[in-house]
Motif scaffolding. Structure first.
Motif, PDB file in Angstrom:
ATOM      1  N   ASP A  70       0.854  -1.349   0.136  1.00 48.85           N
ATOM      2  CA  ASP A  70      -0.015   0.023   0.031  1.00 48.85           C
ATOM      3  C   ASP A  70       0.953   1.138  -0.161  1.00 48.85           C
ATOM      4  O   ASP A  70       0.556   2.257  -0.636  1.00 48.85           O
ATOM      5  CB  ASP A  70      -1.059  -0.088   1.207  1.00 48.85           C
ATOM      6  N   THR A  71       1.820   1.231   0.921  1.00 48.73           N
ATOM      7  CA  THR A  71       2.623   2.413   0.943  1.00 48.73           C
ATOM      8  C   THR A  71       3.446   2.653  -0.649  1.00 48.73           C
ATOM      9  O   THR A  71       3.731   3.940  -1.056  1.00 48.73           O
ATOM     10  CB  THR A  71       3.774   2.336   1.904  1.00 48.73           C
ATOM     11  N   TYR A  72       4.141   1.670  -1.049  1.00 50.53           N
ATOM     12  CA  TYR A  72       4.544   1.668  -2.333  1.00 50.53           C
ATOM     13  C   TYR A  72       3.396   2.167  -3.631  1.00 50.53           C
ATOM     14  O   TYR A  72       3.991   3.041  -4.353  1.00 50.53           O
ATOM     15  CB  TYR A  72       5.083   0.368  -2.759  1.00 50.53           C
ATOM     16  N   SER A  73       2.296   1.841  -3.445  1.00 44.17           N
ATOM     17  CA  SER A  73       1.331   2.376  -4.422  1.00 44.17           C
ATOM     18  C   SER A  73       1.103   3.938  -4.105  1.00 44.17           C
ATOM     19  O   SER A  73       1.055   4.778  -5.156  1.00 44.17           O
ATOM     20  CB  SER A  73      -0.152   1.570  -4.310  1.00 44.17           C
ATOM     21  N   GLU A  74       1.189   4.395  -3.015  1.00 47.42           N
ATOM     22  CA  GLU A  74       1.021   5.663  -2.536  1.00 47.42           C
ATOM     23  C   GLU A  74       2.142   6.615  -3.134  1.00 47.42           C
ATOM     24  O   GLU A  74       2.181   7.432  -3.661  1.00 47.42           O
ATOM     25  CB  GLU A  74       0.788   5.924  -1.127  1.00 47.42           C
ATOM     26  N   VAL A  75       3.144   6.070  -2.832  1.00 45.01           N
ATOM     27  CA  VAL A  75       4.571   6.612  -3.417  1.00 45.01           C
ATOM     28  C   VAL A  75       4.722   6.703  -4.902  1.00 45.01           C
ATOM     29  O   VAL A  75       5.024   7.791  -5.394  1.00 45.01           O
ATOM     30  CB  VAL A  75       5.873   6.002  -2.863  1.00 45.01           C
ATOM     31  N   LYS A  76       4.285   5.558  -5.587  1.00 47.86           N
ATOM     32  CA  LYS A  76       4.220   5.525  -6.869  1.00 47.86           C
ATOM     33  C   LYS A  76       3.180   6.649  -7.636  1.00 47.86           C
ATOM     34  O   LYS A  76       3.438   7.260  -8.523  1.00 47.86           O
ATOM     35  CB  LYS A  76       4.027   3.986  -7.542  1.00 47.86           C
ATOM     36  N   ALA A  77       2.162   6.794  -6.825  1.00 52.27           N
ATOM     37  CA  ALA A  77       0.957   7.657  -7.495  1.00 52.27           C
ATOM     38  C   ALA A  77       1.529   9.210  -7.087  1.00 52.27           C
ATOM     39  O   ALA A  77       1.567  10.038  -8.060  1.00 52.27           O
ATOM     40  CB  ALA A  77      -0.099   7.582  -6.592  1.00 52.27           C
ATOM     41  N   ASP A  78       2.344   9.432  -6.157  1.00 54.82           N
ATOM     42  CA  ASP A  78       2.919  10.579  -6.124  1.00 54.82           C
ATOM     43  C   ASP A  78       4.131  11.106  -6.942  1.00 54.82           C
ATOM     44  O   ASP A  78       4.021  12.139  -7.545  1.00 54.82           O
ATOM     45  CB  ASP A  78       3.639  10.738  -4.431  1.00 54.82           C
ATOM     46  N   PHE A  79       4.566  10.075  -7.379  1.00 54.21           N
ATOM     47  CA  PHE A  79       5.762  10.200  -8.355  1.00 54.21           C
ATOM     48  C   PHE A  79       4.841  10.610  -9.830  1.00 54.21           C
ATOM     49  O   PHE A  79       5.624  11.210 -10.561  1.00 54.21           O
ATOM     50  CB  PHE A  79       6.584   9.233  -8.758  1.00 54.21           C
ATOM     51  N   GLN A  80       4.031  10.032 -10.071  1.00 52.39           N
ATOM     52  CA  GLN A  80       3.405  10.111 -11.351  1.00 52.39           C
ATOM     53  C   GLN A  80       2.725  11.521 -11.610  1.00 52.39           C
ATOM     54  O   GLN A  80       2.327  12.229 -12.397  1.00 52.39           O
ATOM     55  CB  GLN A  80       2.277   9.192 -11.618  1.00 52.39           C
ATOM     56  N   MET A  81       2.415  12.216 -10.173  1.00 53.13           N
ATOM     57  CA  MET A  81       1.760  13.372 -10.087  1.00 53.13           C
ATOM     58  C   MET A  81       2.917  14.685 -10.398  1.00 53.13           C
ATOM     59  O   MET A  81       2.601  15.775 -10.231  1.00 53.13           O
ATOM     60  CB  MET A  81       0.974  13.853  -8.912  1.00 53.13           C
ATOM     61  N   MET A  82       4.015  14.369 -10.310  1.00 57.91           N
ATOM     62  CA  MET A  82       5.194  15.262 -10.256  1.00 57.91           C
ATOM     63  C   MET A  82       5.208  16.073 -11.695  1.00 57.91           C
ATOM     64  O   MET A  82       4.760  15.438 -12.723  1.00 57.91           O
ATOM     65  CB  MET A  82       6.588  14.649 -10.077  1.00 57.91           C
ATOM     66  N   THR A  83       5.310  17.265 -11.592  1.00 60.14           N
ATOM     67  CA  THR A  83       5.356  17.975 -12.840  1.00 60.14           C
ATOM     68  C   THR A  83       6.577  17.907 -13.512  1.00 60.14           C
ATOM     69  O   THR A  83       7.545  17.220 -13.149  1.00 60.14           O
ATOM     70  CB  THR A  83       5.249  19.664 -12.296  1.00 60.14           C
ATOM     71  N   THR A  84       6.778  18.209 -14.733  1.00 62.34           N
ATOM     72  CA  THR A  84       7.836  17.989 -15.738  1.00 62.34           C
ATOM     73  C   THR A  84       9.147  18.949 -15.008  1.00 62.34           C
ATOM     74  O   THR A  84      10.202  18.353 -15.420  1.00 62.34           O
ATOM     75  CB  THR A  84       7.638  18.358 -17.063  1.00 62.34           C
ATOM     76  N   GLU A  85       8.820  20.189 -14.571  1.00 61.35           N
ATOM     77  CA  GLU A  85      10.090  20.888 -14.122  1.00 61.35           C
ATOM     78  C   GLU A  85      10.569  19.956 -12.872  1.00 61.35           C
ATOM     79  O   GLU A  85      11.621  20.097 -12.875  1.00 61.35           O
ATOM     80  CB  GLU A  85       9.369  21.966 -13.717  1.00 61.35           C
ATOM     81  N   GLU A  86       9.836  19.469 -12.203  1.00 71.04           N
ATOM     82  CA  GLU A  86      10.407  18.701 -11.014  1.00 71.04           C
ATOM     83  C   GLU A  86      11.382  17.662 -11.513  1.00 71.04           C
ATOM     84  O   GLU A  86      12.533  17.229 -11.045  1.00 71.04           O
ATOM     85  CB  GLU A  86       9.243  18.425 -10.063  1.00 71.04           C
ATOM     86  N   LEU A  87      10.799  16.993 -12.392  1.00 71.98           N
ATOM     87  CA  LEU A  87      11.757  15.853 -13.176  1.00 71.98           C
ATOM     88  C   LEU A  87      13.044  16.378 -13.553  1.00 71.98           C
ATOM     89  O   LEU A  87      13.979  15.613 -13.510  1.00 71.98           O
ATOM     90  CB  LEU A  87      10.875  14.988 -13.993  1.00 71.98           C
ATOM     91  N   GLN A  88      12.808  17.568 -14.328  1.00 72.29           N
ATOM     92  CA  GLN A  88      13.881  18.158 -15.068  1.00 72.29           C
ATOM     93  C   GLN A  88      14.936  18.371 -13.951  1.00 72.29           C
ATOM     94  O   GLN A  88      16.090  18.208 -14.172  1.00 72.29           O
ATOM     95  CB  GLN A  88      13.583  19.247 -15.989  1.00 72.29           C
ATOM     96  N   LEU A  89      14.324  19.037 -12.876  1.00 70.73           N
ATOM     97  CA  LEU A  89      15.442  19.477 -11.783  1.00 70.73           C
ATOM     98  C   LEU A  89      16.081  17.974 -11.323  1.00 70.73           C
ATOM     99  O   LEU A  89      17.060  18.238 -11.152  1.00 70.73           O
ATOM    100  CB  LEU A  89      14.588  19.939 -10.689  1.00 70.73           C
TER     101      LEU A  89
END
Length: 431
Positions: free
Chosen positions: A406-425
């Protein structure tokens, strides 16, 4: 019978390959075990005893029993002279401060004792053993006997340190065991050994640079240095490496000293056992050092997306896992105590509380002897096994997996919601 027969036959080889020429005729001070292993010096035999009246006799039996010898403990060890009292084998001698104590099946034994060495001649050794047997060198209070000797095989440049042990429990009988250490104490013989020596020197230089870097970092960060867990790992690697270097130097000096004493007097017992013991600890220390060195690689891949997800999952579910662990071990130890009290007297796997814990971990992994506990108790045996598997394996372990999933599913969902700018950073930091 063993000492006067098989032991002497094994220590004193008198025939070469053709079974005609005796090896001792070529060199009266040498014995080649299995033709290739040179016996270093002579063998030593040592015993530890407990004194009489070291235990209490119940009043009902005091008229029937006069003597009482307890199991071995350092507090009740007998150190008084006995027997003929004339020679050293009848007198207690203290062990060296560097000599390790022996952890046997029946107790933890000190490094002192009553000791003697066997002569270089097989016939003289036989006569000495017969003399000690006739004069009762072994008594009712004897709790352990050590037979120590060392050999050297020049073909493979290895020392073989052998210890044969006989423990005499207070219940009667005897328990035998043996320990053999094959170690390379003469380090630099072949060209490849000198290549390893150059690698060791390079390692020492790296450690010096590592020390300088850590000192500079501590002076720069001060108290903040100890707030990072990775810095503790660096300090651990540094301390273990320094200890390994120090032991390597000490071992080289100690072996040279022992060999000089052995060459000057071949009729003495060379105590290579303590070097072999510390060599094993040295190998364990190196193994731990290499293990943590591999763990340190996580420090350099922490910017990887997968590693970030893993670390985030573990940190986020840490409190839930801690609460689950308390509940898990309460039930786990309850079953361990149940197994120890019900099956401890009949099943070896449950003979101690520690064995019960290891046995239950084996049950979780599917490695278990059900017939043994069923034979010990036909009612409680199956009940114990079925309920343990049901509660621990089917319920608790699945709860543990559910928490992480369950915790891994929450973390994975948070990563999918990251903006493109955060990923570029993150990519920029990674570069």
């Amino acid at each position: 019978q063993f000492a006067e027969g098989p032991l002497l036959d094994g220590l004193y080889w008198e025939e070469s390959y053709n079974n005609h020429t005796t090896l001792t005729s070529q060199n009266s001070n040498s014995s080649h075990i299995y033709y290739e292993n040179l016996l270093l010096g002579v063998a030593q035999i040592r015993q530890l005893k407990v004194h009489n009246n070291s235990c209490s006799i119940y009043p009902y039996f005091q008229d029937l029993l006069e003597d009482c010898y307890s199991e071995y403990r350092y507090q009740v060890e007998d150190r008084s002279e006995f027997g003929l009292k004339s020679d050293s084998e009848w007198q207690y001698t203290l062990g060296s401060s560097l000599s390790p104590w022996y952890w046997g099946s029946m107790g933890f034994y000190s490094s002192g004792g009553y000791r003697f060495t066997l002569p270089k001649s097989k016939q003289e050794s036989l006569e000495k053993l017969e003399f000690l047997r006739e004069n009762n060198w072994l008594t009712r209070g004897t709790r352990i006997v050590f037979i120590d000797f060392s050999t050297y095989n020049a073909n493979v440049n290895l020392f073989c340190i052998v210890r044969l042990v006989v423990e005499f429990p207070a219940t009667g009988g005897a328990h035998t065991s043996s320990h053999t250490y094959s170690v390379k104490l003469l380090r630099y013989v072949k060209n490849y050994d000198y290549f390893l020596a150059s690698c060791e020197i390079t390692f020492c230089l790296f450690i010096i640079v590592f020390i300088i870097q850590e000192v500079i970092k501590i002076r720069k960060l001060k108290k903040n240095y100890f707030k990072n867990a990775w810095n503790y790992l660096d300090l651990l690697l540094l301390v273990v490496s320094i200890l390994a270097i120090a032991f390597n130097i000490y071992r080289t000096i100690a072996v040279s000293t022992l060999m000089e004493g052995l060459l000057s007097d071949p009729h003495t017992y060379p105590d290579f056992y303590f070097l072999a013991f510390w060599q094993v600890l040295y190998n364990n220390m190196i193994a731990v050092n290499v293990f943590f060195a591999w763990i340190k690689l996580f420090k350099f891949v922490s910017f990887n997306k997968t590693m970030i997800q893993l670390s985030s999952t573990l940190s986020r579910c840490a409190k839930d896992i801690l609460g689950f662990a308390i509940m898990f071990f309460i039930i786990f130890f309850a079953y361990a105590q149940l197994g120890y009290l019900v099956f401890g007297l009949q099943v070896e796997e449950f003979s101690s509380f520690q064995n019960c814990i290891f046995t239950q971990f084996r049950i979780v992994l599917g490695d278990f002897n059900f017939e043994a506990i069923e034979a010990a108790d036909r009612i409680l045996g199956p009940i114990y096994f079925i309920t343990f598997v049901f509660f621990v394996f089917f319920i608790l372990l699945n709860m543990f997996l559910a928490i992480i999933n369950d915790t891994y599913s929450e973390v994975k969902a948070d990563f999918q919601m990251m903006t493109t700018e955060e990923l570029q950073l993150r990519d920029l930091i990674k570069q």
